[in-house]
Motif scaffolding. Structure first.
Motif, short mmCIF file in Angstrom:
data_model
loop_
_atom_site.label_atom_id
_atom_site.label_comp_id
_atom_site.label_asym_id
_atom_site.label_seq_id
_atom_site.Cartn_x
_atom_site.Cartn_y
_atom_site.Cartn_z
N UNK A 201 0.80 -1.31 0.15
CA UNK A 201 -0.01 0.12 -0.01
C UNK A 201 0.97 1.24 -0.14
N UNK A 202 1.95 1.17 0.89
CA UNK A 202 2.82 2.46 0.69
C UNK A 202 3.54 2.53 -0.55
N UNK A 203 4.05 1.49 -1.27
CA UNK A 203 4.41 1.62 -2.62
C UNK A 203 3.60 2.32 -3.47
N UNK A 204 2.38 1.91 -3.48
CA UNK A 204 1.30 2.57 -4.38
C UNK A 204 1.14 3.96 -4.01
N UNK A 205 0.84 4.38 -2.65
CA UNK A 205 0.61 5.70 -2.23
C UNK A 205 1.72 6.55 -2.61
N UNK A 206 3.12 6.08 -2.52
CA UNK A 206 4.15 6.84 -3.00
C UNK A 206 4.13 7.29 -4.28
N UNK A 207 4.15 6.24 -5.15
CA UNK A 207 3.78 6.54 -6.72
C UNK A 207 2.95 7.32 -6.91
N UNK A 208 1.85 7.08 -6.41
CA UNK A 208 0.53 7.97 -6.81
C UNK A 208 0.82 9.57 -6.47
N UNK A 209 1.44 9.78 -5.01
CA UNK A 209 1.70 11.13 -4.66
C UNK A 209 2.99 11.56 -5.46
#
Length: 362
Positions: A201-209
């Motif tokens: 989840x953190x990797x997905x949120x990092x690339x989204x941000x």
């Protein structure tokens, strides 16, 4: 052959100031003109206020402050000094003497001749009671209490060991430890699963941000805010330099205007007044001084001298009258007998051949 080498000049350092662009040159001239037009009235008003303030300080505030200081010394400081010197200090000394006589001396006498002997007797009695009575009783009580406490501690320790510690150790080794190991193994599995889930989840949120926030903000900063900031910095720097330059030029203009006004005031007012004082008032003053003031001063001095002589004569007459009255009432004063001096008189001075001591006397 020239054995000395010529000094090698160090290479010229490049200028620390970067070359100015056309934008700086285009901004500088209009900014300086506008700032100069705005600053000159302000600087002239400021110089006028400074001059007025100095005149007010030297002509009104400083004499007023000196008058207030003198008035404060006369009305506050000197009365307080007199009150302290002639009232508070004598009263304090009198109270200190009374306190010493009425309190300190009786208390010292009571302590020295009553309380101290009584305290020594009480201390001796208490020491005897402590040494002969309390110490043996305390030792016996200590021995008894120590024996009872040791026996009770031994019994309680044996009961606690075999009724609580041994059963608790057995329960921990055969029940609690296996159950705890199983719970820890399950918790490690759940933690690993949660870690993997949170990492995804953190990797997905990092690339989204990064795609939706960081890259647009970086582009906005690099292509919009940074150039605008550089332009505003250039404008602010030029405005500051223009303000300093305009303030200095305005100072020179204000100084020139002030000198012109001072010269005009001197030629219109000061020089005529000086001419009137030097040409008219000074001769008139000299005439008044020579014809009126000096004769009046000499006459006043003559009158004062005559008055002093008359007062001296009156004092001498009064002194003689008092001496005559004293002589009539009490008789002639008793003359003191002359005491033989140790040193020889002027007609019988001491020489090398004579002496007045007993050892060298002829």
């Amino acid at each position: 052959m020239d054995l000395q080498k010529p000094p090698v000049e160090p290479p010229a350092r490049p200028s620390a100031q970067s070359p100015e662009g056309c934008l700086v040159v285009a901004v500088r001239l209009p900014v300086r003109i506008v700032v100069l037009v705005l600053v000159v009235p302000v600087r002239m008003a400021w110089d006028a206020l400074v001059v007025v303030g100095r005149l007010l300080r030297d002509g009104a505030l400083r004499p007023f402050g000196r008058g207030l200081l003198w008035l404060g010394k006369v009305l506050v400081v000197r009365p307080l000094i007199g009150l302290w010197r002639y009232v508070v200090v004598p009263v304090g000394k009198a109270l200190a003497w009374l306190g010493n006589v009425l309190v300190v001396v009786p208390v010292v006498w009571l302590w020295r001749y009553v309380l101290a002997p009584f305290g020594r007797g009480v201390r001796s009695a208490l020491a005897w009671v402590y040494a002969r009575v309390l110490t043996p009783v305390g030792r016996a009580v200590h021995w008894l209490v120590t024996g009872v406490c040791v026996g009770a501690y031994t019994a309680v320790a044996w009961l606690v060991r075999y009724l609580a510690v041994v059963p608790a150790r057995w329960v921990y080794e055969w029940f609690l430890a296996p159950i705890g190991r199983a719970i820890a193994w399950c918790a490690r599995g759940v933690g690993w699963f949660l870690g993997v889930l949170v990492s995804g989840i953190g990797l997905v949120l990092y690339w989204t941000a990064r795609v939706l926030v960081v890259l647009p903000a970086l582009a906005l900063w690099r292509w919009v805010l940074a150039p605008v900031g550089r332009f505003l910095a250039v404008v602010a720097r030029e405005v500051g330099q223009a303000l300093g330059h305009a303030w200095r030029i305005a100072g020179r203009i204000s100084r020139a205007v002030g000198r012109f006004l001072g010269t005009l005031f001197r030629w219109i007012f000061v020089e005529p007044v000086r001419w009137v004082y030097r040409t008219v008032l000074t001769p008139v003053g000299h005439v008044v001084r020579d014809a009126v003031l000096r004769p009046a001063a000499q006459a006043a001095r003559s009158v004062s001298r005559a008055a002093r002589q008359a007062l001296a004569t009156a004092r001498e007459t009064a002194r003689q009258a008092r001496a005559d009255v004293r002589r009539l009432l009490f008789g002639e004063p008793v003359q003191r007998e002359a005491i033989a001096r140790r040193e020889p008189s002027a007609d019988k001075t001491r020489t090398l051949g004579s002496s007045t001591t007993a050892l060298t006397k002829d």
